[in-house]
Design a protein around this motif. Structure first.
Motif, short mmCIF file in Angstrom:
data_model
loop_
_atom_site.label_atom_id
_atom_site.label_comp_id
_atom_site.label_asym_id
_atom_site.label_seq_id
_atom_site.Cartn_x
_atom_site.Cartn_y
_atom_site.Cartn_z
N ALA A 49 70.22 9.73 -32.70
CA ALA A 49 70.10 11.17 -32.84
C ALA A 49 68.85 11.79 -32.28
CB ALA A 49 70.04 11.35 -34.64
N GLY A 50 67.68 11.17 -32.22
CA GLY A 50 66.39 11.42 -31.66
C GLY A 50 66.88 11.63 -30.20
N LEU A 51 67.31 10.80 -29.46
CA LEU A 51 67.56 10.61 -28.07
C LEU A 51 68.45 12.02 -27.75
CD1 LEU A 51 67.36 9.25 -25.51
CD2 LEU A 51 69.53 8.05 -25.92
N ASN A 52 69.50 12.49 -28.60
CA ASN A 52 70.24 13.72 -28.10
C ASN A 52 69.12 14.87 -28.35
OD1 ASN A 52 72.38 12.02 -28.30
ND2 ASN A 52 73.59 13.20 -29.62
N GLY A 53 68.22 14.97 -29.30
CA GLY A 53 67.16 15.96 -29.15
C GLY A 53 66.13 15.65 -28.20
N LEU A 54 65.91 14.62 -27.84
CA LEU A 54 65.06 14.43 -26.38
C LEU A 54 65.70 15.05 -25.22
CD1 LEU A 54 62.52 13.22 -25.29
CD2 LEU A 54 63.64 11.13 -24.93
N THR A 55 67.00 14.81 -25.16
CA THR A 55 67.75 15.37 -24.04
C THR A 55 67.74 16.71 -23.91
OG1 THR A 55 69.35 13.28 -24.12
CG2 THR A 55 70.20 15.31 -22.97
N LYS A 56 67.73 17.42 -25.07
CA LYS A 56 67.76 18.92 -25.18
C LYS A 56 66.19 19.46 -24.77
CE LYS A 56 71.24 19.42 -28.75
NZ LYS A 56 72.13 20.27 -27.80
N GLY A 63 64.78 21.84 -16.60
CA GLY A 63 66.05 22.45 -16.24
C GLY A 63 65.81 23.58 -15.23
N PRO A 64 64.47 24.27 -15.30
CA PRO A 64 64.02 25.26 -14.27
C PRO A 64 63.90 24.45 -12.93
CG PRO A 64 63.16 25.87 -16.15
CD PRO A 64 63.77 24.43 -16.47
N HIS A 65 63.86 23.31 -12.70
CA HIS A 65 63.84 22.35 -11.66
C HIS A 65 64.97 21.73 -11.08
CE1 HIS A 65 59.07 22.77 -12.18
NE2 HIS A 65 59.53 22.41 -13.39
N ILE A 94 67.08 20.17 -12.75
CA ILE A 94 67.28 18.66 -13.02
C ILE A 94 68.10 18.79 -14.42
CG2 ILE A 94 66.40 16.75 -14.31
CD1 ILE A 94 63.72 17.21 -12.94
N GLN A 95 69.35 17.97 -14.32
CA GLN A 95 70.30 18.05 -15.56
C GLN A 95 70.16 16.90 -16.22
OE1 GLN A 95 72.22 18.77 -12.04
NE2 GLN A 95 70.87 20.72 -12.47
N ALA A 96 69.98 17.08 -17.75
CA ALA A 96 69.97 16.11 -18.61
C ALA A 96 70.86 16.27 -19.60
CB ALA A 96 68.40 16.07 -19.31
N ASN A 97 71.72 15.10 -19.71
CA ASN A 97 72.86 15.04 -20.70
C ASN A 97 72.87 13.67 -21.41
OD1 ASN A 97 74.42 17.78 -19.89
ND2 ASN A 97 74.23 16.81 -18.05
N ALA A 98 73.39 13.75 -22.52
CA ALA A 98 73.67 12.48 -23.40
C ALA A 98 75.17 12.22 -23.52
CB ALA A 98 73.10 12.73 -24.80
N VAL A 99 75.47 10.95 -23.12
CA VAL A 99 76.79 10.43 -23.32
C VAL A 99 77.08 9.74 -24.59
CG1 VAL A 99 78.67 8.90 -22.48
CG2 VAL A 99 76.99 10.25 -20.94
N GLY A 102 76.82 20.17 -11.66
CA GLY A 102 75.55 21.08 -11.58
C GLY A 102 75.17 21.96 -12.82
N MET A 103 76.21 22.35 -13.37
CA MET A 103 76.20 23.52 -14.42
C MET A 103 76.40 22.71 -16.00
SD MET A 103 75.12 26.46 -14.07
CE MET A 103 75.62 27.66 -15.24
N VAL A 104 76.56 21.33 -16.08
CA VAL A 104 76.54 20.72 -17.20
C VAL A 104 75.14 20.18 -17.29
CG1 VAL A 104 77.63 18.98 -18.62
CG2 VAL A 104 78.72 20.11 -16.77
N ASN A 105 74.44 20.82 -18.73
CA ASN A 105 73.01 20.54 -18.78
C ASN A 105 72.75 20.60 -20.46
OD1 ASN A 105 70.37 19.86 -18.12
ND2 ASN A 105 69.95 21.67 -17.13
N GLY A 106 72.11 19.65 -20.84
CA GLY A 106 71.44 19.46 -22.45
C GLY A 106 72.83 19.45 -23.28
N GLN A 107 73.87 18.89 -22.73
CA GLN A 107 75.10 18.38 -23.69
C GLN A 107 75.20 17.10 -24.25
OE1 GLN A 107 77.06 21.25 -24.23
NE2 GLN A 107 75.26 21.92 -23.14
N GLU A 108 75.64 17.01 -25.36
CA GLU A 108 75.98 15.73 -26.03
C GLU A 108 77.61 15.68 -26.17
OE1 GLU A 108 75.03 16.33 -29.90
OE2 GLU A 108 72.89 16.93 -29.59
#
Length: 256
Positions: free
Chosen positions: A166-173, A180-182, A184-189, A240-246
């Motif tokens: 759960a913490g990892l998902n929060g960290l991903t956000k 994201g402004p750079h 960089i897309q970060a997502n959690a699987v 490229g437009m998928v960012n911050g998702q669980e």
């Protein structure tokens, strides 16, 4: 419009994959190298890393194997130095290394709790912190954190595992908000049980798996390839437009 093969290609990219010597990590190295990426395989077991390296090499890609224990907070920096001296700046990071020690909350020790959090939550932060500056300089990158369906549901005898994911998902956000402004897309699987040696060790006891499958509409566990194919999409230009998702790969468990 670019061709489909180009949108899903990792040609010219370097992907860093932790937990790369066993189970899902080996499949991730295989699939991403088939898509054209050079691989940096990070894990504790040097002998097993050699087997992963052989798979990547057979796919025609380069592989740098780094034996490192990510429970050590200083390991991420040493890994970064090795990568940059050999391959330059990587723009794909897959935080796959993880652990679980199934016990009830009453029986779990403080040492076990701390180890689980160190590998499942602190190590992904440290790896991302080490590599993100290079991604920012390169004006783009992909961070894929392998979380779990258990990040959003109660799972008995997995207290620190559930809490760390759960913490990892929060960290991903937060990674998304800050990086994201750079570009960089970060997502959690977030997979359900993946049938790897770790999955079999935890779930292959008595009727534990049978009882769990009764709660999954699809009626089965996931294969490593099903998770790796999603990671490939998230690592590729197509996402490229998928960012911050669980993103849950759970056969419908969390839909009920």
């Amino acid at each position: 419009m670019t061709r489909l093969s180009e949108r899903f290609s990792l040609s010219g990219k370097t992907a860093v994959i932790t937990g790369a010597s066993r189970g899902l990590g080996v499949t991730l190295c295989d699939v991403l190298s088939q898509a054209g990426a050079d691989i940096v395989a990070v894990a504790r077991d040097e002998a097993l890393l050699a087997e992963t390296q052989a798979i990547v090499t057979e796919n025609g890609r380069r592989c740098l194997s780094i034996a490192a224990d990510l429970l050590d907070a200083s390991a991420a920096h040493r890994v970064k130095v090795r990568i940059e001296s050999a391959f330059g700046t990587p723009t794909i990071l897959v935080n796959n290394a993880g652990m679980s020690i199934p016990k009830t909350l009453l029986d779990q020790s403080v040492e076990e709790w701390d180890s689980i959090f160190a590998l499942n939550l602190r190590a992904p932060w440290l790896m991302a912190r080490a590599l993100a500056p290079g991604m920012i300089e390169a004006r783009g990158g992909k961070i894929i954190n392998i979380s779990s369906m258990a990040s959003s549901v109660a799972l008995t005898e997995h207290g620190p595992y559930v809490a760390s994911k759960a913490g990892l998902n929060g960290l991903t956000k937060v990674m998304t908000a800050e990086w994201g402004p750079h570009n960089i897309q970060a997502n959690a699987v977030c997979p359900t049980i993946v049938w790897t040696p770790m999955g079999e060790r935890v779930w292959g006891v008595g009727d534990k798996l049978t009882r769990f499958l009764e709660k999954i509409p699809s009626g089965r566990v996931a294969t490593p390839e099903e998770i790796a194919d999603l990671v490939l999409y998230l690592a590729s230009p197509a996402s490229g437009m998928v960012n911050g998702q669980e993103i849950f790969v759970d056969g419908g468990y969390t839909a009920l």
